[in-house]
Design an enzyme around this catalytic site. Structure first.
Site, PDB file in Angstrom:
ATOM      1  N   ARG A   1       7.461 -51.276 -36.008  1.00  0.00           N
ATOM      2  CA  ARG A   1       7.199 -51.743 -37.373  1.00  0.00           C
ATOM      3  C   ARG A   1       7.829 -53.112 -37.543  1.00  0.00           C
ATOM      4  O   ARG A   1       9.037 -53.283 -37.308  1.00  0.00           O
ATOM      5  CB  ARG A   1       7.760 -50.761 -38.389  1.00  0.00           C
TER       6      ARG A   1
ATOM      7  N   PHE B   1       8.328 -53.913 -54.493  1.00  0.00           N
ATOM      8  CA  PHE B   1       7.286 -53.880 -53.471  1.00  0.00           C
ATOM      9  C   PHE B   1       5.975 -53.401 -54.082  1.00  0.00           C
ATOM     10  O   PHE B   1       5.936 -52.465 -54.863  1.00  0.00           O
ATOM     11  CB  PHE B   1       7.686 -52.955 -52.328  1.00  0.00           C
TER      12      PHE B   1
ATOM     13  N   ASP C   1      -1.036 -38.329 -41.786  1.00  0.00           N
ATOM     14  CA  ASP C   1      -0.064 -39.254 -42.328  1.00  0.00           C
ATOM     15  C   ASP C   1       0.830 -39.689 -41.170  1.00  0.00           C
ATOM     16  O   ASP C   1       0.917 -38.996 -40.154  1.00  0.00           O
ATOM     17  CB  ASP C   1       0.758 -38.587 -43.432  1.00  0.00           C
ATOM     18  N   LYS C   2       1.482 -40.833 -41.314  1.00  0.00           N
ATOM     19  CA  LYS C   2       2.299 -41.331 -40.211  1.00  0.00           C
ATOM     20  C   LYS C   2       3.741 -40.838 -40.306  1.00  0.00           C
ATOM     21  O   LYS C   2       4.164 -39.968 -39.568  1.00  0.00           O
ATOM     22  CB  LYS C   2       2.262 -42.866 -40.160  1.00  0.00           C
ATOM     23  N   THR C   3       4.490 -41.400 -41.273  1.00  0.00           N
ATOM     24  CA  THR C   3       5.912 -41.107 -41.370  1.00  0.00           C
ATOM     25  C   THR C   3       6.148 -39.657 -41.769  1.00  0.00           C
ATOM     26  O   THR C   3       5.637 -39.187 -42.783  1.00  0.00           O
ATOM     27  CB  THR C   3       6.591 -42.044 -42.391  1.00  0.00           C
TER      28      THR C   3
END
Length: 470
Positions: A403, A347, A228-230
């Protein structure tokens, strides 16, 4: 663990009554109390908005805004809890706040109860986990079976040969068993166990503890690892690097202090295009939305009943500048500069964007502000408003691991009333936009991430980063 005993208010055949939550069935119209509650079933929100804490299911502590299920004309897409997550109240989640327009009640239709709910499926998977079949163990069984076949062949060959040589029956039995033990060693399981114990001791010296030793053999077969990134490869928080607005159809250099931007659509989009809310006096919501709004240094207020007449028959969230110099509208007889968020389109990872419809106090029309993935936003804008160097500028920032979020805007016709706004489908709102610019954020790598990735590459293990948002 799944069933929850509480008193809920339902409407059946136009009769409102209070019943035990165990008596709920799919199709019941559930009336959500204004002060929130703990959901005892899965339900589809059909009227009003809800602020929900879904940490019990997702582990995310950030509250989520739930909006009513849209019903655009001509839409034949059936309801699905997976597709319409933003409109579904899940069992076990805590409803913190509810919002409604005028005298309308916040209503939801019960869709699933008991073990059929999202919480029920989670508990059921814990109580009765599915058997996991690893290819390594299947191959090991096949290998032992091949050895067994060889032992049988050897046995069938050795017996006739020994009989032909007039061997004693006792010797024939011993020789036949020798063939089996040679082909299938009895010490094979013990040898594998000793190897696993030795590997476990080596891992322990390296500070790695394994609660399932049989999985150690699988680690030697790994060829791909997904991260996973964050929060895993990068730090938990986002940092605002700056903004890149447009001027004369060209990008300006990066501006680090967004609050120094002149009043206009770009600054208004940063201040209004979000799903933030106030809970117990604190502004909470998505970390990206929070960083973007904090960069404007504006104020967010959730109005009470006495303030709704300024914007129409509704209760909008209001954003406004902080300083006295920017708080007043120019040339409007000291009318305060406030923007009311009339409607939100949350979103969606499938759509890669979110949008809001706002109205500035004193203005005759409403405005649409949209933010999302740069490529998606550019496709929704008029081609004349997208700069020629869009792709090269975007690539220059993304190659640095930053980002990038794109912003867009368009004014609505003065004939569009707030009642029509509440019924407009999303597709009619998010089109024919004017491109505003880029929002640049950075998510710093953790100190140990680079070292770990390099070690995996040296071991010829492929690494993949998995991220859910664009």
């Amino acid at each position: 663990m799944v069933a929850q005993n509480s008193i809920v208010t339902v409407q059946r055949s136009n009769v409102v009554s209070e019943i035990n939550s165990r008596e709920l069935v799919p199709g019941d119209l559930l009336l959500i109390p204004p002060n929130g509650c703990m959901m005892s079933c899965d339900a589809v929100l059909v009227a009003g908005n809800c602020i929900v804490n879904e940490s019990m299911l997702t582990g995310e502590s950030v509250p989520v805004t739930k909006t009513p299920l849209p019903n655009p004309p001509g839409c034949n897409i059936p309801y699905s809890p997976d597709v319409h997550k933003r409109h579904t109240l899940f069992c076990g989640t805590q409803l913190i706040q509810t919002r409604y327009y005028g005298g309308e009640k916040v209503c939801a239709i019960v869709s699933r109860t008991g073990f059929e709910t999202a919480k029920g499926e989670l508990v059921r998977s814990i109580l009765y986990p599915k058997n996991i079949g690893f290819k390594f163990y299947k191959d090991a069984i096949r290998f032992v079976m091949v050895l067994g076949c060889l032992a049988i062949v050897g046995l069938l060959y050795s017996i006739p040969v020994l009989l032909k040589n007039n061997a004693h029956v006792k010797d024939i039995i011993y020789k036949a068993l020798d063939v089996i033990t040679i082909a299938v060693p009895p010490a094979l399981p013990a040898a594998m166990t000793v190897g696993t114990i030795y590997a476990q001791s080596r891992l322990k010296k390296a500070g790695i503890f394994c609660i399932s030793p049989q999985r150690i053999n699988m680690c030697g077969k790994l060829k791909l690892i997904c991260f996973d990134k964050t929060g895993t490869l990068t730090e938990d928080g986002l940092d605002m690097l700056g903004v890149v607005p447009l001027q004369d159809d060209h990008f300006l250099p990066l501006i680090q202090h967004a609050d120094e931007l002149p009043r206009g659509p770009f600054l208004a989009c940063m201040a209004a295009c979000h799903s933030l809310t106030i809970i117990e006096g604190q502004i909470t919501g998505d970390p990206l939305d929070l960083k973007m709004f904090e960069a404007t240094k504006w104020i967010l207020e959730e109005q009470g009943q006495d303030d709704t007449t300024k914007y129409g028959n509704m209760m909008p969230t209001v954003v406004k500048p902080t300083t006295t110099e920017t708080y007043l509208q120019p040339n409007t007889e000291q009318l305060p500069y406030e923007i009311g968020i009339v409607r939100q389109f949350p979103f969606s990872s499938n759509l890669q964007r979110m949008s809001v419809i706002t109205r500035t106090l004193g203005a005759k029309n409403m405005d649409v502000y949209v933010k999302g993935a740069p490529e998606m936003i550019a496709s929704l804008c008029n081609k004349q408003t997208v700069p020629m160097d869009f792709h090269s500028t975007l690539q220059s920032y993304t190659q640095k691991g930053l980002r990038v979020i794109a912003l867009a805007w368009r004014p609505l016709s003065q004939k569009v009333s707030w009642r029509r706004i509440q019924k407009l489908p999303r597709s009619e709102v998010e089109n024919d936009l004017t491109f505003l610019g880029l929002l640049i954020l950075q998510n710093m790598l953790k100190p140990q991430s680079t070292q770990v990735i390099n070690q995996l590459r040296e071991a010829d293990i492929r690494t993949v980063m998995v991220t859910g948002r664009a």
